[in-house]
Design a protein around this motif. Structure first.
Motif, short mmCIF file in Angstrom:
data_model
loop_
_atom_site.label_atom_id
_atom_site.label_comp_id
_atom_site.label_asym_id
_atom_site.label_seq_id
_atom_site.Cartn_x
_atom_site.Cartn_y
_atom_site.Cartn_z
N PRO A 25 -3.64 2.82 4.31
CA PRO A 25 -2.47 3.75 3.80
C PRO A 25 -2.33 4.97 4.47
CG PRO A 25 -3.93 2.98 2.09
CD PRO A 25 -4.66 2.70 3.44
N GLU A 28 0.81 -1.14 -0.05
CA GLU A 28 0.06 0.02 0.00
C GLU A 28 1.07 1.18 0.11
OE1 GLU A 28 -3.29 0.13 -0.14
OE2 GLU A 28 -3.75 -1.99 0.05
N ALA A 29 2.22 1.19 0.61
CA ALA A 29 2.92 2.34 0.55
C ALA A 29 3.87 2.60 -0.66
CB ALA A 29 3.88 2.16 1.73
N GLY A 30 3.60 1.66 -1.81
CA GLY A 30 4.11 1.75 -2.96
C GLY A 30 5.64 0.85 -3.10
N LYS A 53 8.11 -1.47 -3.74
CA LYS A 53 8.26 -2.70 -5.17
C LYS A 53 9.44 -3.53 -4.80
CE LYS A 53 5.49 -0.24 -8.15
NZ LYS A 53 4.71 0.48 -7.09
N THR A 94 14.73 7.89 -5.55
CA THR A 94 13.29 8.22 -6.00
C THR A 94 12.64 9.12 -4.93
OG1 THR A 94 12.78 6.13 -4.17
CG2 THR A 94 13.41 5.66 -6.52
N ASP A 145 3.92 11.18 1.43
CA ASP A 145 4.63 12.51 0.54
C ASP A 145 4.77 13.36 1.72
OD1 ASP A 145 5.08 11.37 -1.83
OD2 ASP A 145 3.16 11.88 -2.62
N SER A 149 11.31 7.73 -2.20
CA SER A 149 10.30 7.05 -1.49
C SER A 149 11.12 6.23 -0.64
CB SER A 149 9.36 6.17 -2.50
OG SER A 149 10.29 5.49 -3.61
#
Ligand SMILES: Cc1ncc(C[n+]2csc(CCOP(=O)(O)OP(=O)(O)O)c2C)c(N)n1
Ligand SMILES: [Mg+2]
Length: 538
Positions: A175, A16-18, A20, A64, A179, A66
């Motif tokens: 989530p 959910e936090a992106g 990968k 990135t 940001d 993130s």
């Protein structure tokens, strides 16, 4: 109650936090974690040790913006993580580090491979927490939110062996914002003697901006260009913020606290106002030495108090710069020609000590940069070479030059470059590192070779831990424990399924770079430099 186990809640929260990809090194207690990650499509990357896995996670996140994720087993795995976790924390890179632990029922008395993670990680993270069935969902929200919140840094979570496969009671996955808050609310804090920011700025005749990593995180580049041009204020950037202001811009005035630091210091000494724009004192190598008043512009208050600032302007950095520029009524304070004179003395200082006919460190920086596309991502390690790369490599965009300059940890450059090459396969990645840092991390090249990453690894080969050896020399001491034995980097590269080339002159380096062609695996360029130039520099 749901039927999700704690590992599933943990991993789903990451998804959910992106997230990968996660980097790490396994042990018994991480098996469930790795399997749940695999099932949910998170790429689980095996580094050759935990410390380099953490630098990979840091490098990916630095590129990135993130969060980077790293995992280890208990005991020796978690202790091996320490350097990379501390680096992310002091380099202000959001990181979630996860370590396995012995069964929860034994943790308080069993000794084999057991260290107290809360104690171990508390001083090098923003928070060290633990996964438990009754709070796993909430703890994951807290861990992720805390890691990315200003100033970002590392969070560590302990996962006892039995807990990961136990059904989660708190299994709600909500989530969290990942940001920075970009709201335009601007807060001005003034001391009893502080004047309003616009008045402070208007009263200044020689304002200089000192920009740092918080401005990179705030994506302040275009506002900074507009502000600099409106006010006529030159911009010095801190090393990790390289590229936040394009270095080809006529108002760019150099990188602080690296090579040529006396030229940059003199320039800042000439300011009558220093506008600290997202400048993080973690990048300050020596105590603050400037006498001009400071206007503090940042997302966070001036809590370090490394410098005194009677006026703080807090909020979104772009919005603050836009606001100050729009209220500006004066003439530009600096002429571009004045900044141009400073820029040429900076360039001259960068070439000081360069010897014709030798392979000087600045030749390596210049030749490598001019042979590669403008979109290249460069990483560097820690040592004399970093000081030249940080001043000499001309960065045109944010997050295009990655380094550790908070913890300043050797061993960052190569793993960060490998992670960058995985993350942005459409961009060339080059690691510019010392032979000491290379020796610490070289075996990670096997991972990069296995993935067919077209990475260029340039080793500033001087047989020396030069940065330290130079200090011994300055004291008149012999070189003790600062010389490296001869190493055949070509044989090493071959053994790690990489290509290798050795160069000893600028001409050979040029030819080697020209003939690289399309890379299908990493190449190591052993640049046998003459370190003499460093002597003139530092
Ligand atoms: C993990 C770690 N250990 C030690 C240091 C101290 N240190 C800073 S620079 C340096 C020498 C680095 O040598 P090398 O990688 O060959 O780079 P060079 O200085 O020769 O360019 C050392 C030992 C450090 N910053 N990080
Ligand atoms: Mg060296």
């Amino acid at each position: 109650m749901t039927d999700l186990n704690c590992a599933e809640v943990l991993v789903q929260s990451l998804v959910e936090a992106g997230v990968k990809r996660m980097f790490g090194y396994p042990g018994d207690p991480t098996i469930e974690l790795m399997e749940q990650a695999r099932r949910r499509g998170i790429d689980v990357v095996l580094a050759r040790r935990e410390g380099t896995a953490a630098f990979m996670a840091e490098g990916e996140a630095a590129l990135t913006g993130s969060i980077g994720v790293v995992f280890s087993t208990l005991g020796p795995g978690s202790t091996a993580l320490v350097n990379g976790v501390a680096a992310a924390n002091l380099d202000r890179i959001p990181m979630l580090a996860i370590s396995g632990q012995i069964e929860s029922g034994s943790e308080q008395f069993f000794t084999h491979q057991v260290v107290d993670h809360k104690l171990l990680f508390s001083s090098i993270t923003k928070w060290a927490g633990r996964i438990e069935p009754k709070s796993v969902g909430t703890v994951m929200r807290k861990a992720l939110r805390l890691a990315v919140a200003e100033r970002p840094g590392a969070v560590h979570l302990t996962c006892p062996n039995d807990v990961l496969s136990t059904t989660a009671v708190d299994a709600e996955i909500s989530p969290v914002p990942m940001d920075q808050d970009r709201s335009a609310t601007i807060v001005v804090n003034r001391s009893s003697s502080g004047v309003a920011p616009a008045a402070l700025l208007a009263g200044s005749r020689r304002p200089v901006v000192l920009a740092g990593i918080s401005a990179t995180r705030g994506e302040a580049t275009s506002s900074m260009i507009a502000f600099a041009e409106t006010v006529g204020a030159p911009i010095v950037v801190a090393p990790m913020a390289k590229g936040v202001f394009p270095e080809s811009h006529p108002l760019f005035a150099g990188v602080s606290d690296v090579a040529c630091n006396t030229v940059v210091k003199e320039f800042l000494d000439g300011a009558d106002l220093i506008i600290a724009v997202g400048f993080d004192p973690v990048e300050l190598v020596k105590p603050w030495r400037y006498r001009a008043p400071v206007l503090h512009i940042d997302s966070t208050p001036n809590l370090d108090q490394v410098y005194a600032a009677p006026c703080e302007v807090l909020g979104d950095i772009s919005a603050i710069l836009d606001w100050l520029a729009s209220s500006w009524r004066g003439q530009p304070r600096w002429l571009e020609s004045e900044v141009a004179a400073h820029r040429s003395s900076l360039r001259a200082a960068y070439y000081a000590g360069r010897a014709e006919g030798r392979l000087n460190p600045s030749d390596v920086v210049d030749l490598v940069q001019s042979s590669l596309p403008a979109s290249t991502v460069a990483t560097t390690d820690v040592g004399s070479h970093k000081f030249l790369v940080a001043q000499g490599w001309l960065a045109e965009r944010p997050r295009s030059v990655l380094m550790s300059n908070g913890l300043s940890a050797m061993g960052f450059g190569l793993p960060a470059a490998i992670a960058a090459a995985m993350t942005v396969p459409d961009r060339q990645v080059v690691a510019l590192i010392g032979d000491g840092g290379f020796a610490m991390t070289a075996t990670e090249l096997r991972l990069a070779a296995g993935m067919g990453l077209p990475l260029i690894c340039v080793v500033f080969s001087d047989g020396s831990l030069n940065r330290i050896e130079l200090k011994q020399m300055a004291l008149g001491y012999p070189s003790t424990a600062t010389r490296l034995e001869e190493m055949d980097l070509l044989a090493l590269a071959e053994g790690l399924s990489c290509d290798g080339v050795r160069v000893e002159t600028p001409g050979e380096l040029e030819k080697a770079l020209e003939s690289l062609g399309t890379l299908t695996r990493p190449v190591v360029i052993e640049a046998r430099i003459d370190p003499g130039q460093y002597l003139a520099q530092f």
